[in-house]
Design a protein around this motif. Sequence first.
Motif, PDB file in Angstrom:
ATOM      1  N   GLU A 168       2.455  -1.985  -2.823  1.00 31.21           N
ATOM      2  CA  GLU A 168       0.880  -1.147  -3.038  1.00 31.21           C
ATOM      3  C   GLU A 168       0.000  -2.262  -3.064  1.00 31.21           C
ATOM      4  O   GLU A 168       0.203  -3.489  -3.428  1.00 31.21           O
ATOM      5  CB  GLU A 168       0.712  -0.637  -4.454  1.00 31.21           C
TER       6      GLU A 168
ATOM      7  N   LEU B 103       5.619   1.791  -3.399  1.00 30.87           N
ATOM      8  CA  LEU B 103       4.950   1.452  -4.633  1.00 30.87           C
ATOM      9  C   LEU B 103       5.136   0.128  -4.804  1.00 30.87           C
ATOM     10  O   LEU B 103       4.236  -0.602  -5.164  1.00 30.87           O
ATOM     11  CB  LEU B 103       6.031   2.043  -5.637  1.00 30.87           C
TER      12      LEU B 103
ATOM     13  N   GLU C  85       9.672   5.748  -0.548  1.00 31.42           N
ATOM     14  CA  GLU C  85       8.735   5.745  -1.902  1.00 31.42           C
ATOM     15  C   GLU C  85       8.761   4.548  -2.723  1.00 31.42           C
ATOM     16  O   GLU C  85       7.844   4.187  -3.125  1.00 31.42           O
ATOM     17  CB  GLU C  85       9.261   6.852  -2.594  1.00 31.42           C
ATOM     18  N   ASP C  86      10.072   3.899  -2.876  1.00 30.75           N
ATOM     19  CA  ASP C  86      10.301   2.852  -3.746  1.00 30.75           C
ATOM     20  C   ASP C  86       9.677   1.638  -3.005  1.00 30.75           C
ATOM     21  O   ASP C  86       8.768   0.792  -3.677  1.00 30.75           O
ATOM     22  CB  ASP C  86      11.879   2.363  -3.897  1.00 30.75           C
TER      23      ASP C  86
END
Length: 408
Positions: A362, A359, A355-356
């Motif tokens: 992106e 992000l 998830e890090d």
Amino acid sequence: MCERHYEEMPVDGGVPVKMWTRGVPVDETARAQLRAAARMPFIFGHIAAMPDVHAGIGATVGSVIPTRGAIIPAAVGVDIGCGMCAAQTTLMASDLPDHLSDVRGAIERAVPHGRTMGRGNRDKGSWGEPPPDVVAAWQTLSERFQRLTEKYPALARANHVTHLGTLGTGNHFVELCLDEADRVWVMLHSGSRGVGNVIGTYFIELAKKDMRRWFINLPDEDLAYFPEGTDHFKDYVEAVAWAQDFAALNRRMMMAHTMAALAKVIPKPFGAEVQAINCHHNYVRREKHFGQSVIVTRKGAVRAGTGDMGIIPGSMGTRSYIVRGRGNPDSFESCSHGAGRAMSRHQARRRFTVEDHILATEGVECRKDADVIDETPMAYKPIEAVMTAQTDLVEIVHTLKQIVCVKG
């Protein structure tokens, strides 16, 4: 010339280390490696440390080591000739397809990448059957390689033609980028692949055997060296020059295959090399500095002589830079080769989650899985701080931001 940015680290019993690291953290392991190298008796003048400096295997990544009368194979390392290639195209951002996943897929099909572990299957990062242009390119190198293998038969077992025009793993990549005017660039990073690794490893071990045979005690065995005038020195210089040529050709082949892949998914005809740069950042060569002929080993550093064009990449989610050298003599006309790791791969995998990574990347069409966590942008030093620390070494010509990133 801009204001000097380096700080000097004195070394007891050795030459000083000039460090372009203001505003950039440097771990103590890297400093210890620099001090050990600075104590070798054949270092010329001083060692230069670039702002991306960090601990490496054998020698500090981001170091420039000038020598007279000797060469340290581990200071060059095993990815001999690793470096960058970038080409500006005539395309603009508006010419690209809406779905960049198609672009990424086309590049991944055109350039073998990654690695298949274990036996029984062909390594996915190599050619099963090298295409005709790769076979033809290999012929420009094969005669010199045969001469090397006649003297050192162990080198013949290395992957060579099957790795020519392939990417590899780790921090190697192929990217599609946009510059400050929304012009499209292709940028890639790779080196001499399996054959360079075998050459580097073989001669590093040979140097260590020579030290033991001559009863030369070293502060670190990885500082084993070949004295100039010996057969092993001559042979290593020949082998490393060949591997550097292989690496430069490897990047040219990948660039050609990437451009051909783009032409299949972008309907608008385009020019492929409005501006092209191909530069090493792990290599050795003889140069003249301070009026003397010296052997300069750049381990994670780019030549930045006056007017020299270079490439300084960031990470998977940050900016990269096309730069022009200022020819600063104190750095032996060098600059950083990238952002530089802020932590080890193991530390990055422990600290960050998928998830890090999602992000942090992106807006970039790239892999977003657990196997690339060690390459996540947070594992690297801030590229902006690295560039600020070396304004007296280079000037920025173009600022690039990737929109597609292919990794092994």
